[in-house]
Enzyme design. Structure first.
Site, PDB file in Angstrom:
ATOM      1  N   SER A 114      -1.403  -6.184   2.267  1.00 23.95           N
ATOM      2  CA  SER A 114      -0.434  -5.515   3.128  1.00 23.95           C
ATOM      3  C   SER A 114      -0.068  -6.479   4.246  1.00 23.95           C
ATOM      4  O   SER A 114      -0.833  -7.390   4.568  1.00 23.95           O
ATOM      5  CB  SER A 114      -1.037  -4.228   3.724  1.00 23.95           C
ATOM      6  N   TYR A 157       1.505 -10.927   1.405  1.00 23.92           N
ATOM      7  CA  TYR A 157       1.661 -10.955  -0.053  1.00 23.92           C
ATOM      8  C   TYR A 157       1.469 -12.360  -0.622  1.00 23.92           C
ATOM      9  O   TYR A 157       0.884 -12.539  -1.693  1.00 23.92           O
ATOM     10  CB  TYR A 157       3.035 -10.414  -0.446  1.00 23.92           C
ATOM     11  N   LYS A 208       9.454   1.093 -11.026  1.00 23.45           N
ATOM     12  CA  LYS A 208      10.868   1.139 -11.369  1.00 23.45           C
ATOM     13  C   LYS A 208      11.701   1.281 -10.078  1.00 23.45           C
ATOM     14  O   LYS A 208      11.216   1.837  -9.100  1.00 23.45           O
ATOM     15  CB  LYS A 208      11.150   2.279 -12.353  1.00 23.45           C
ATOM     16  N   ARG A 251      -1.917   7.343  -7.100  1.00 24.21           N
ATOM     17  CA  ARG A 251      -1.964   7.401  -8.550  1.00 24.21           C
ATOM     18  C   ARG A 251      -2.472   6.120  -9.219  1.00 24.21           C
ATOM     19  O   ARG A 251      -3.249   6.184 -10.172  1.00 24.21           O
ATOM     20  CB  ARG A 251      -0.579   7.755  -9.105  1.00 24.21           C
ATOM     21  N   THR A 306       6.360  13.897 -14.826  1.00 27.52           N
ATOM     22  CA  THR A 306       5.197  13.751 -13.937  1.00 27.52           C
ATOM     23  C   THR A 306       4.101  14.777 -14.220  1.00 27.52           C
ATOM     24  O   THR A 306       3.617  15.436 -13.302  1.00 27.52           O
ATOM     25  CB  THR A 306       5.636  13.866 -12.463  1.00 27.52           C
ATOM     26  N   ALA A 326       0.964   3.966  -4.987  1.00 28.71           N
ATOM     27  CA  ALA A 326      -0.167   3.098  -5.309  1.00 28.71           C
ATOM     28  C   ALA A 326      -1.481   3.763  -4.923  1.00 28.71           C
ATOM     29  O   ALA A 326      -2.446   3.773  -5.707  1.00 28.71           O
ATOM     30  CB  ALA A 326      -0.023   1.758  -4.598  1.00 28.71           C
ATOM     31  N   CYS A 351       0.833  -1.210   0.000  1.00 28.27           N
ATOM     32  CA  CYS A 351       0.000   0.000   0.000  1.00 28.27           C
ATOM     33  C   CYS A 351       0.866   1.257   0.000  1.00 28.27           C
ATOM     34  O   CYS A 351       0.649   2.186   0.785  1.00 28.27           O
ATOM     35  CB  CYS A 351      -0.933  -0.005   1.208  1.00 28.27           C
ATOM     36  N   HIS A 355      11.943  -5.959  -4.775  1.00 30.25           N
ATOM     37  CA  HIS A 355      11.352  -6.297  -6.077  1.00 30.25           C
ATOM     38  C   HIS A 355      11.738  -7.684  -6.560  1.00 30.25           C
ATOM     39  O   HIS A 355      10.881  -8.445  -7.020  1.00 30.25           O
ATOM     40  CB  HIS A 355      11.759  -5.255  -7.122  1.00 30.25           C
ATOM     41  N   TYR A 367      12.313  21.087  -6.972  1.00 28.98           N
ATOM     42  CA  TYR A 367      11.713  20.205  -7.981  1.00 28.98           C
ATOM     43  C   TYR A 367      12.101  20.644  -9.394  1.00 28.98           C
ATOM     44  O   TYR A 367      12.011  21.820  -9.750  1.00 28.98           O
ATOM     45  CB  TYR A 367      10.189  20.199  -7.845  1.00 28.98           C
TER      46      TYR A 367
END
Length: 329
Positions: free
Chosen positions: A42, A63, A102, A24, A258, A21, A17, A84, A238
């Site tokens: 979770s 998971y 990514k 977006r 973005t 996620a 979570c 990952h 930024y």
């Protein structure tokens, strides 16, 4: 009268979570016509129940429990990069298509292992580089002729310092600016420059307190001598931009990585004595990225190309790391 053939739907689950996620991806999953959000997992039961209630799906604790469900065809993995490899491998072994944030993993060897596994099991595997699916980049490629022969590609992506408790400050979880924001300029360079890219040099600034890189730069070149000058970090104000500089002008693309869904990109074209600003249509890169992933999962088309792109990106990231001069701060 003949009935319409039902549109195929990809049944998806989410492993974790994470903020990206919730902000977006989950909203886009809920509204996408080719995807049905089935469950969110979770390790914290209360958190999964809270998020599931918000998005109208099932809550799962753990998971592995989600991966064991037979009503899920694919998973989205927004876990920290250091997790990952383990969980993408588990998902593929469970027969699920995988959309992973990514980078795919923290090393080239791990990425190559996962790409080979996905190919062997005939499953879709892709990184969630959403910016690649915004229509502004195709429009820019169509405008490149206006600046003559390309000489230099440049790109910067920087963000203010993350929360001190973020995984981005934890080397064991795959933290660091290169894997977090540096991968974007690297991927953008591959988007616009033909052929393989050689890493001529790089620099990474490492925080002595955490051991992770917080800023960096890289200089790349094509076989024909077109260079790419890239900067990134999370100790910055930024900035999200790339530019193509040619023999007759320069194209600049602000908000390149973005852009919000409602944002209409403005591309600047600078020539000898003229500045032209071209306003492009707004686009939903999150929804478009889900379109591409669902298409690869449901139809099987383009999976080999996805694997090639994953390996090319992973190799370039590793080459930057190996070439980098490390400066402590």
């Amino acid at each position: 009268m003949p009935q319409d053939t039902p549109r195929p739907v990809l049944r998806m689950g989410v492993l974790g979570c994470a903020d990206i996620a919730v902000r977006r991806i989950l909203p886009a999953l809920v509204e996408h016509p080719s995807v049905r959000l089935v469950a969110v997992a979770s390790r914290d039961r209360a958190r999964s129940e809270r998020i599931a209630a918000r998005f109208g799906c099932s809550a799962v604790t753990g998971y592995r429990t989600l991966l064991a469900r037979e009503d899920i065809d694919a998973v989205y993995v927004p876990l920290p990069p250091g997790m990952h490899h383990e969980w993408v491998a588990h998902a593929l072994t469970a027969g699920k298509h995988v959309l992973v944030e990514k980078p795919l993993s923290t090393t080239y060897a791990q990425s190559a292992e996962l790409v080979a596994m996905a190919a062997r099991l005939d499953l879709a595997l892709t990184e969630n580089f959403m910016f690649l699916h915004h229509s502004q980049h195709a429009a820019v490629r169509a405008m490149v002729g206006e600046i003559g022969e390309l000489r230099v590609f440049s790109s910067s992506f920087g963000v203010p310092p993350p929360d001190p408790g973020s995984f981005r400050h934890d080397a064991a979880l795959g933290g660091g600016a290169l894997l977090d924001v540096g991968v974007y300029p690297l991927r953008a360079a591959q988007l616009h420059l033909a052929g393989e890219l050689d890493v001529l040099g790089a620099c990474l600034m490492v925080d002595e307190a955490t051991g992770v890189d917080v800023a960096g730069s890289a200089l790349l070149s094509t076989a024909t001598g077109v260079t790419a000058q890239l900067d990134f970090g999370f100790q910055h104000s930024y900035r999200s931009v790339y530019a193509l500089w040619g023999s007759r002008g320069r194209l600049t693309v602000p908000r390149s990585f973005t852009p919000p869904r409602e944002h209409r990109p403005v591309v600047s074209v600078e020539q000898q004595d003229r500045l032209t600003e071209v306003t492009l249509p707004a686009d939903h890169q999150v929804g478009n990225a889900l379109d591409a992933f669902a298409g690869a999962a449901l139809s099987g088309t383009g999976r080999a190309a996805l694997g090639e792109a994953l390996l090319r990106q992973a190799l370039l990231v590793e080459q930057v790391r190996k070439a980098a001069r490390v400066v402590s701060r």
